[in-house]
Design a protein around this motif. Sequence first.
Motif, mmCIF file in Angstrom:
data_model
loop_
_atom_site.group_PDB
_atom_site.id
_atom_site.type_symbol
_atom_site.label_atom_id
_atom_site.label_comp_id
_atom_site.label_asym_id
_atom_site.label_seq_id
_atom_site.Cartn_x
_atom_site.Cartn_y
_atom_site.Cartn_z
ATOM 1 N N LEU A 1 0.877 -1.195 0.028
ATOM 2 C CA LEU A 1 0.102 -0.108 0.198
ATOM 3 C C LEU A 1 0.973 1.232 -0.010
ATOM 4 C CD1 LEU A 1 -2.593 1.695 0.275
ATOM 5 C CD2 LEU A 1 -2.406 1.054 2.795
ATOM 6 N N VAL A 2 1.636 1.371 0.600
ATOM 7 C CA VAL A 2 2.861 2.435 0.894
ATOM 8 C C VAL A 2 3.546 2.728 -0.510
ATOM 9 C CG1 VAL A 2 4.637 3.409 2.082
ATOM 10 C CG2 VAL A 2 3.309 1.864 3.314
ATOM 11 N N SER A 3 3.886 1.806 -1.087
ATOM 12 C CA SER A 3 4.435 1.986 -2.411
ATOM 13 C C SER A 3 3.562 2.561 -3.596
ATOM 14 C CB SER A 3 5.332 0.924 -3.139
ATOM 15 O OG SER A 3 4.257 -0.242 -3.044
ATOM 16 N N VAL A 4 2.504 1.933 -3.391
ATOM 17 C CA VAL A 4 1.307 2.431 -4.625
ATOM 18 C C VAL A 4 0.709 3.875 -4.256
ATOM 19 C CG1 VAL A 4 -1.006 1.736 -5.387
ATOM 20 C CG2 VAL A 4 0.742 0.036 -4.890
ATOM 21 N N ALA B 1 -1.225 -3.043 -11.189
ATOM 22 C CA ALA B 1 -1.262 -2.179 -12.238
ATOM 23 C C ALA B 1 -0.678 -0.956 -12.069
ATOM 24 C CB ALA B 1 -2.697 -2.144 -13.015
ATOM 25 N N LEU B 2 -0.968 -0.348 -10.694
ATOM 26 C CA LEU B 2 -0.239 0.764 -10.304
ATOM 27 C C LEU B 2 0.925 0.573 -9.911
ATOM 28 C CD1 LEU B 2 -3.286 2.274 -8.109
ATOM 29 C CD2 LEU B 2 -2.378 3.321 -10.431
ATOM 30 N N PHE B 3 1.436 -0.674 -9.224
ATOM 31 C CA PHE B 3 2.776 -0.820 -8.622
ATOM 32 C C PHE B 3 3.671 -0.837 -10.194
ATOM 33 C CE2 PHE B 3 6.448 -3.258 -7.788
ATOM 34 C CZ PHE B 3 7.053 -2.353 -6.712
ATOM 35 N N SER C 1 4.176 2.752 -11.619
ATOM 36 C CA SER C 1 5.146 3.144 -11.132
ATOM 37 C C SER C 1 6.659 2.735 -11.060
ATOM 38 C CB SER C 1 5.057 3.393 -9.208
ATOM 39 O OG SER C 1 5.355 1.857 -9.022
ATOM 40 N N LEU C 2 6.742 1.630 -11.312
ATOM 41 C CA LEU C 2 8.122 0.853 -11.605
ATOM 42 C C LEU C 2 8.620 1.081 -12.958
ATOM 43 C CD1 LEU C 2 9.763 -1.091 -9.680
ATOM 44 C CD2 LEU C 2 8.989 -3.042 -11.343
ATOM 45 N N VAL C 3 7.793 1.315 -13.925
ATOM 46 C CA VAL C 3 8.214 1.749 -15.526
ATOM 47 C C VAL C 3 8.613 3.291 -15.402
ATOM 48 C CG1 VAL C 3 7.296 1.972 -17.644
ATOM 49 C CG2 VAL C 3 6.696 -0.118 -16.670
#
Length: 279
Positions: free
Chosen positions: A88-91, A169-171, A174-176
């Motif tokens: 949750l924190v990263s997303v 999908a959100l993680f 963010s990674l890309v």
Amino acid sequence: MVLDAVNSVGGIVMPRLLEALGVECVKLNCEPTGQFAHNPEPLPSHLTDLCSRVASEKADLGIAVDPDVDRLALVCEDGSFFGEEYTLVSVADYVLSRRPGPTVSNLSSSRALRDVTEAHGCTYTASAVGEVNVTTEMKRTGAVIGGEGNGGVIVPDLHYGRDALIGTALFLSSLVRSGKKVTEVRAGLPQYVISKNRIELSDRSLIEKILEEIKKRYASERITDIDGVKIDFDREKMWVHLRKSNTEPIIRVYSEAADEASAEKVAAEVMDIARKIIG
């Protein structure tokens, strides 16, 4: 990436999502037989095969979902566990960078979400434990994202419920956009350690007495009592949360600090107070 869907419905929907996103996926336990290949709780001790497979495949990421695909656990490219509290924190960090707004998690979830939220100039609120309590508080505050520290991500633009699909999908987005490795993403987030303990009682009538005594002892600190008793030591950036079980004669004691020793120490302090009352 490597996907572990614990032989449940995630084995159907998660590969479809990843294919639509253009992600190459190595499937692990993705036959939707309902015969779980391991304990379905997405915890480190249950995901050793996934961690090993990520490393051996030289994958960029590992993903595990629970049987109803509402909890998301991540594995770093080196096979280390990302930490279910940090899903949750990263997303949220990514969502807030694109759409600032309030966030919500429950009292027993990591302080890291508060830190990330405030770093974006936004407001964090804690709710009582339980998905329904989180979503109620999200609606009240107009939160743009929320969830729980068990890997549950709630994005109201989609719906008011935990959803590993939107979390994934959100993680990945963010990674890309960051161009970072998963280990680098994890290292860039606030670093905390949670300790989980319990106090067993033979007399349930002592529970309220213990909670009231804890409130008195720590009256100089910030106290929240909407769900048990939580004490926030804001200067030290640590907390301890005591919460009675509705099904067992126990008090759950969760604590968090910058290191394991400090988290264990504050838990031991409140547990010692409780034991003196129990006798």
